[in-house]
Design a protein around this motif. Structure first.
Motif, PDB file in Angstrom:
ATOM      1  N   ARG A   1      31.285 -15.770 -42.124  1.00 19.53           N
ATOM      2  CA  ARG A   1      30.184 -15.168 -42.882  1.00 19.53           C
ATOM      3  C   ARG A   1      28.858 -15.308 -42.155  1.00 19.53           C
ATOM      4  NH1 ARG A   1      29.066 -18.033 -46.851  1.00 19.53           N
ATOM      5  NH2 ARG A   1      30.591 -19.712 -46.689  1.00 19.53           N
ATOM      6  N   TRP A   2      28.715 -16.396 -41.397  1.00 19.71           N
ATOM      7  CA  TRP A   2      27.456 -16.641 -40.688  1.00 19.71           C
ATOM      8  C   TRP A   2      27.262 -15.690 -39.514  1.00 19.71           C
ATOM      9  CZ3 TRP A   2      27.686 -22.708 -40.125  1.00 19.71           C
ATOM     10  CH2 TRP A   2      27.573 -23.289 -41.395  1.00 19.71           C
ATOM     11  N   HIS A   3      28.359 -15.363 -38.821  1.00 17.12           N
ATOM     12  CA  HIS A   3      28.262 -14.581 -37.587  1.00 17.12           C
ATOM     13  C   HIS A   3      28.564 -13.119 -37.894  1.00 17.12           C
ATOM     14  CE1 HIS A   3      27.581 -18.003 -34.949  1.00 17.12           C
ATOM     15  NE2 HIS A   3      28.398 -18.649 -35.758  1.00 17.12           N
ATOM     16  N   ASP A   4      27.564 -12.289 -37.647  1.00 12.94           N
ATOM     17  CA  ASP A   4      27.579 -10.886 -38.065  1.00 12.94           C
ATOM     18  C   ASP A   4      27.663 -10.009 -36.816  1.00 12.94           C
ATOM     19  OD1 ASP A   4      26.909  -8.309 -38.920  1.00 12.94           O
ATOM     20  OD2 ASP A   4      25.505  -9.031 -40.442  1.00 12.94           O
ATOM     21  N   MET A   5      28.772  -9.285 -36.661  1.00 12.91           N
ATOM     22  CA  MET A   5      28.959  -8.470 -35.465  1.00 12.91           C
ATOM     23  C   MET A   5      27.965  -7.300 -35.395  1.00 12.91           C
ATOM     24  SD  MET A   5      31.181 -10.061 -33.707  1.00 12.91           S
ATOM     25  CE  MET A   5      30.333 -11.506 -34.384  1.00 12.91           C
ATOM     26  N   ARG A   6      27.425  -6.889 -36.524  1.00 17.48           N
ATOM     27  CA  ARG A   6      26.381  -5.859 -36.501  1.00 17.48           C
ATOM     28  C   ARG A   6      25.112  -6.406 -35.842  1.00 17.48           C
ATOM     29  NH1 ARG A   6      22.035  -4.291 -39.628  1.00 17.48           N
ATOM     30  NH2 ARG A   6      22.339  -6.123 -40.942  1.00 17.48           N
ATOM     31  N   VAL A   7      24.803  -7.659 -36.137  1.00 15.99           N
ATOM     32  CA  VAL A   7      23.654  -8.309 -35.500  1.00 15.99           C
ATOM     33  C   VAL A   7      23.891  -8.425 -33.995  1.00 15.99           C
ATOM     34  CG1 VAL A   7      22.336 -10.454 -35.344  1.00 15.99           C
ATOM     35  CG2 VAL A   7      22.991  -9.552 -37.580  1.00 15.99           C
ATOM     36  N   LEU A   8      25.103  -8.829 -33.628  1.00 22.83           N
ATOM     37  CA  LEU A   8      25.449  -8.927 -32.207  1.00 22.83           C
ATOM     38  C   LEU A   8      25.266  -7.581 -31.511  1.00 22.83           C
ATOM     39  CD1 LEU A   8      26.719 -10.623 -29.872  1.00 22.83           C
ATOM     40  CD2 LEU A   8      28.923  -9.724 -30.621  1.00 22.83           C
TER      41      LEU A   8
ATOM     42  N   THR B   1      24.104 -14.804 -35.231  1.00 22.29           N
ATOM     43  CA  THR B   1      23.817 -15.358 -36.548  1.00 22.29           C
ATOM     44  C   THR B   1      23.001 -14.372 -37.378  1.00 22.29           C
ATOM     45  OG1 THR B   1      22.052 -16.627 -35.446  1.00 22.29           O
ATOM     46  CG2 THR B   1      24.019 -17.822 -36.147  1.00 22.29           C
ATOM     47  N   GLY B   2      23.502 -14.097 -38.571  1.00 22.84           N
ATOM     48  CA  GLY B   2      22.862 -13.128 -39.445  1.00 22.84           C
ATOM     49  C   GLY B   2      22.217 -13.765 -40.654  1.00 22.84           C
TER      50      GLY B   2
ATOM     51  N   LEU C   1      18.191 -17.336 -37.065  1.00 22.19           N
ATOM     52  CA  LEU C   1      18.671 -15.979 -36.815  1.00 22.19           C
ATOM     53  C   LEU C   1      18.841 -15.729 -35.313  1.00 22.19           C
ATOM     54  CD1 LEU C   1      16.504 -13.971 -39.382  1.00 22.19           C
ATOM     55  CD2 LEU C   1      18.908 -14.636 -39.589  1.00 22.19           C
ATOM     56  N   ALA C   2      19.732 -14.807 -35.003  1.00 21.31           N
ATOM     57  CA  ALA C   2      20.076 -14.489 -33.619  1.00 21.31           C
ATOM     58  C   ALA C   2      18.841 -14.128 -32.799  1.00 21.31           C
ATOM     59  CB  ALA C   2      21.070 -13.331 -33.585  1.00 21.31           C
ATOM     60  N   ALA C   3      18.828 -14.567 -31.541  1.00 24.65           N
ATOM     61  CA  ALA C   3      17.704 -14.274 -30.654  1.00 24.65           C
ATOM     62  C   ALA C   3      18.129 -14.502 -29.213  1.00 24.65           C
ATOM     63  CB  ALA C   3      16.497 -15.155 -30.987  1.00 24.65           C
TER      64      ALA C   3
ATOM     65  N   ARG D   1      14.477 -10.665 -40.717  1.00 22.25           N
ATOM     66  CA  ARG D   1      14.970 -10.449 -42.084  1.00 22.25           C
ATOM     67  C   ARG D   1      14.776  -9.012 -42.543  1.00 22.25           C
ATOM     68  NH1 ARG D   1      17.195 -14.577 -44.168  1.00 22.25           N
ATOM     69  NH2 ARG D   1      16.801 -16.621 -43.268  1.00 22.25           N
ATOM     70  N   GLU D   2      14.023  -8.246 -41.767  1.00 23.20           N
ATOM     71  CA  GLU D   2      13.886  -6.812 -42.048  1.00 23.20           C
ATOM     72  C   GLU D   2      15.027  -6.013 -41.439  1.00 23.20           C
ATOM     73  OE1 GLU D   2      11.169  -8.703 -40.845  1.00 23.20           O
ATOM     74  OE2 GLU D   2      10.741  -8.999 -42.984  1.00 23.20           O
ATOM     75  N   GLY D   3      15.880  -6.691 -40.639  1.00 25.15           N
ATOM     76  CA  GLY D   3      17.063  -6.032 -40.114  1.00 25.15           C
ATOM     77  C   GLY D   3      16.902  -5.367 -38.769  1.00 25.15           C
ATOM     78  N   ASP D   4      15.865  -5.739 -38.009  1.00 22.65           N
ATOM     79  CA  ASP D   4      15.687  -5.150 -36.686  1.00 22.65           C
ATOM     80  C   ASP D   4      15.517  -6.248 -35.646  1.00 22.65           C
ATOM     81  OD1 ASP D   4      13.223  -6.116 -37.408  1.00 22.65           O
ATOM     82  OD2 ASP D   4      12.110  -4.275 -37.027  1.00 22.65           O
ATOM     83  N   ILE D   5      15.422  -5.845 -34.384  1.00 17.96           N
ATOM     84  CA  ILE D   5      15.180  -6.766 -33.276  1.00 17.96           C
ATOM     85  C   ILE D   5      13.767  -6.528 -32.768  1.00 17.96           C
ATOM     86  CG2 ILE D   5      15.934  -7.563 -31.007  1.00 17.96           C
ATOM     87  CD1 ILE D   5      18.100  -7.973 -33.031  1.00 17.96           C
ATOM     88  N   LYS D   6      12.990  -7.591 -32.677  1.00 24.25           N
ATOM     89  CA  LYS D   6      11.635  -7.435 -32.166  1.00 24.25           C
ATOM     90  C   LYS D   6      11.172  -8.743 -31.529  1.00 24.25           C
ATOM     91  CE  LYS D   6       9.115  -8.599 -36.425  1.00 24.25           C
ATOM     92  NZ  LYS D   6       8.142  -8.089 -37.431  1.00 24.25           N
ATOM     93  N   GLU D   7      10.016  -8.710 -30.860  1.00 27.05           N
ATOM     94  CA  GLU D   7       9.452  -9.923 -30.269  1.00 27.05           C
ATOM     95  C   GLU D   7       9.025 -10.879 -31.368  1.00 27.05           C
ATOM     96  OE1 GLU D   7       5.495 -11.203 -27.774  1.00 27.05           O
ATOM     97  OE2 GLU D   7       6.473  -9.311 -27.214  1.00 27.05           O
ATOM     98  N   THR D   8       9.489 -12.121 -31.272  1.00 19.83           N
ATOM     99  CA  THR D   8       9.155 -13.128 -32.275  1.00 19.83           C
ATOM    100  C   THR D   8       8.361 -14.302 -31.705  1.00 19.83           C
ATOM    101  OG1 THR D   8      11.294 -14.224 -31.911  1.00 19.83           O
ATOM    102  CG2 THR D   8      11.192 -12.552 -33.666  1.00 19.83           C
TER     103      THR D   8
END
Length: 270
Positions: free
Chosen positions: A17-24, A223-224, A231-233, A257-264
């Protein structure tokens, strides 16, 4: 079977449940869009070290780029039990070889100003243990490699799965010969050490001959939102300058948490 059995329970109860292939998928696509000169993957590409997990992991590495561009090292999950300890080199060997094409550790890959030095700390352990060890053979080779690469004028990045710094990693998850590895780097130097293992971002430092050597880790790349872990980075490193006057900036890009990848995050390494 007892180790894999416990691992399977952990996977079924939590990790799946923790590891989300969509996030990957989002993270991989972002890495490809950023088009770095080289990619370093610091281990744990499998869950239980099952034979059937290694080929999908190889396909994952291939999505990041060709073998000459994507350097990998194994994690403790990739040497989960003794009978698969050789599987990473057999299946991912093209990603774990040096400029000379030799598969093994330590290996060296040169990319422009940067030299990547890949170490393996992945060793089979007893149930409930996730320790690692680089071992005397790799340690004996590492010192001369670091010295030679310094003479060649490279920015030296050491890759090792387990943390090298004294950072509070639990006893059963530690790098057993971390002190010996720190001694080598204190004597010969390195510009940066990258690791994985703890699934969380970390910044530490260990002594070097000319000052502190940064030791940096990132979270898991899958990690999703359902995970209790960060969270994944991933990190992008931009190296410029020359020996004695290096500059290195790190940009962290991660899932939000908005569901995208960006500079953090953005910070200076050297």
């Amino acid at each position: 079977m007892s180790k894999r059995g416990l691992g399977a329970i952990n996977y079924l109860r939590r990790r799946r449940r923790w590891h989300d292939m969509r996030v990957l998928d989002l993270l991989v696509a972002d890495v490809v869009d950023e088009a770095p000169d080289a990619v370093a993957v610091t281990g744990d590409l499998t869950n239980l070290g099952l034979e059937g997990e290694f080929l999908p992991a190889a396909l994952f590495l291939g999505r990041l780029g060709p073998p000459e561009k994507v350097a990998a090292i194994p994690g403790n999950h990739d040497a989960y039990v003794r009978n698969v300890a050789g599987a990473p080199a057999r299946v991912w060997g093209a990603h774990m070889s040096g400029d000379d094409g030799r598969v093994g550790f330590p290996y060296v890959r040169r990319h422009g100003l940067v030299a990547l030095i890949g170490l393996s700390s992945a060793v089979p352990t007893y149930p409930l243990a996730a320790t690692g060890e680089v071992g005397a053979i790799q340690r004996d080779a590492l010192g001369p490699l670091l010295r030679s690469l310094k003479d060649e004028g490279f920015f030296r990045i050491v890759l090792v799965h387990h943390p090298v710094a004294e950072d509070g990693t639990p006893w059963l998850r530690r790098l057993r010969d971390a002190a010996e590895l720190r001694e080598i780097i204190a004597r010969e130097g390195a510009e940066l050490v990258l690791h994985g293992h703890n699934h969380e971002p970390a910044r530490a430092a260990i002594p070097g001959p000319d000052g502190e050597v940064p030791v940096i880790a990132v979270p898991s790349c899958s990690t999703g939102l359902l995970s209790h872990e960060p969270l994944a980075a991933y990190n992008l490193y931009q190296v410029s300058g020359e020996a004695g006057r290096w500059e290195c900036e790190c940009v962290t890009r991660g899932f939000t948490r908005e569901g995208d990848i960006k500079e953090t995050d953005r910070f200076k390494v050297a």
